[in-house]
Scaffold this motif. Structure first.
Motif: not given
Length: 292
Positions: A160-163, A179-180, A203-206
């Motif tokens: 999800f992070i890249e989105h 990103r890192k 988790v990714a959004a947080g």
């Protein structure tokens, strides 16, 4: 012409570039729908495991993270391995004496899924100080695959992070740093039992919000303020903003406690090192140095 056709072997591993065509709403909706299928049981310590406690998982996860970092594994390997571990422990009672074997097996599988050159069974056994043999690891691999029903394409926070980053209007260099930091938060969450039941998208959004706040990027763009970013990402993942805000605060609290523990551990380690240097002739060769 001859020079152009000449092929040369290189030491570095060539990796494919990110396919921007996959960063669309259809793919994101599919992942949001699929992530529920890969969530472990949040109460497996009480309902399934009788010999394993949460603190044992923490110790194992820390070891697994150190192995992945030392072997320079892809960022996705560790969270994916922890997903396999939790899903397995959700359905199969396991003795604590086999916990490290299980952790090594999950890294073995995750590495095969994400690495161009996967970790070998022999190398993973070395990291267990040879308490695990390659044959045992391969047998456990079949058991894990069976319990996971051979479904290893888990959706993790990294997916999800890249989105999320593609939706932020920030400079490419800033996005790389963000990103890192977000990936570091994801790995940190994977070591903590409190995030076992949290959806990967949450988790990714947080992690992204926590990374933005930690880097003070909110001063560069009003849309990156905590409230605006939380409201925006909560709409993206179709979640309540208060739930996402709570997740972000939990991540930041986890980071603070981890930093305190690292500082305390660093002080103890330094003290031990000073003691050992008093008489180096009495210090035996560390077996870990030989193994590594």
């Amino acid at each position: 012409m001859e020079e152009q056709l000449l092929c040369c072997e290189v030491d570095s591993i060539r990796r494919a570039h990110q396919d921007v065509n996959l960063l669309n709403e259809r793919v994101l909706r599919t992942m949001l729908k699929a992530e529920e299928n890969y969530l472990p049981a949040p109460n497996y310590f009480k309902c399934v495991q009788k010999d394993i406690a949460p603190n044992m998982r923490k110790i194992l996860a820390t070891w697994m993270l150190e192995v992945c970092e030392e072997q320079k594994c892809e960022e996705e390997v560790f969270p994916l391995a922890m997903n396999y571990l939790d899903r397995f422990l959700s359905v199969e009672p396991t003795r604590k004496s086999r916990l490290q074997l299980l952790g090594a097996t999950c890294m073995f599988l995750a590495s095969k899924m994400k690495e161009t050159v996967p970790l070998t069974a022999e190398k993973l056994c070395i990291y267990t100080d040879n308490s695990v043999q390659p044959g045992e690891l391969l047998q456990m691999e079949l058991l894990v695959l069976s319990k996971l029903k051979w479904d290893l394409a888990s959706v993790t926070p990294h997916d999800f992070i890249e989105h999320f980053l593609s939706k932020l209007t920030i400079h490419a260099s800033t996005k790389q740093i963000l990103r890192k930091h977000a990936q570091t938060f994801v790995a940190l969450c994977a070591t903590d039992v409190n995030f076992i039941a949290s959806p990967p998208s949450m988790v990714a959004a947080g992690s992204v919000v926590a990374a933005v706040q930690g880097l003070y990027l909110k001063s560069q763009d009003a849309s990156l303020s905590s409230q605006n970013l939380t409201n925006f990402l909560s709409q993206v993942i179709r979640s309540d903003p208060d739930c996402l805000r709570s997740c972000q605060e939990q991540i930041e609290s986890l980071l603070e406690s981890s930093l305190r523990q690292a500082q305390q551990h660093g002080s103890v380690t330094e003290a031990k090192r000073v003691d050992e240097e008093v008489d180096l002739s009495c210090t035996p060769t560390d077996v870990r140095d030989i193994n590594i």
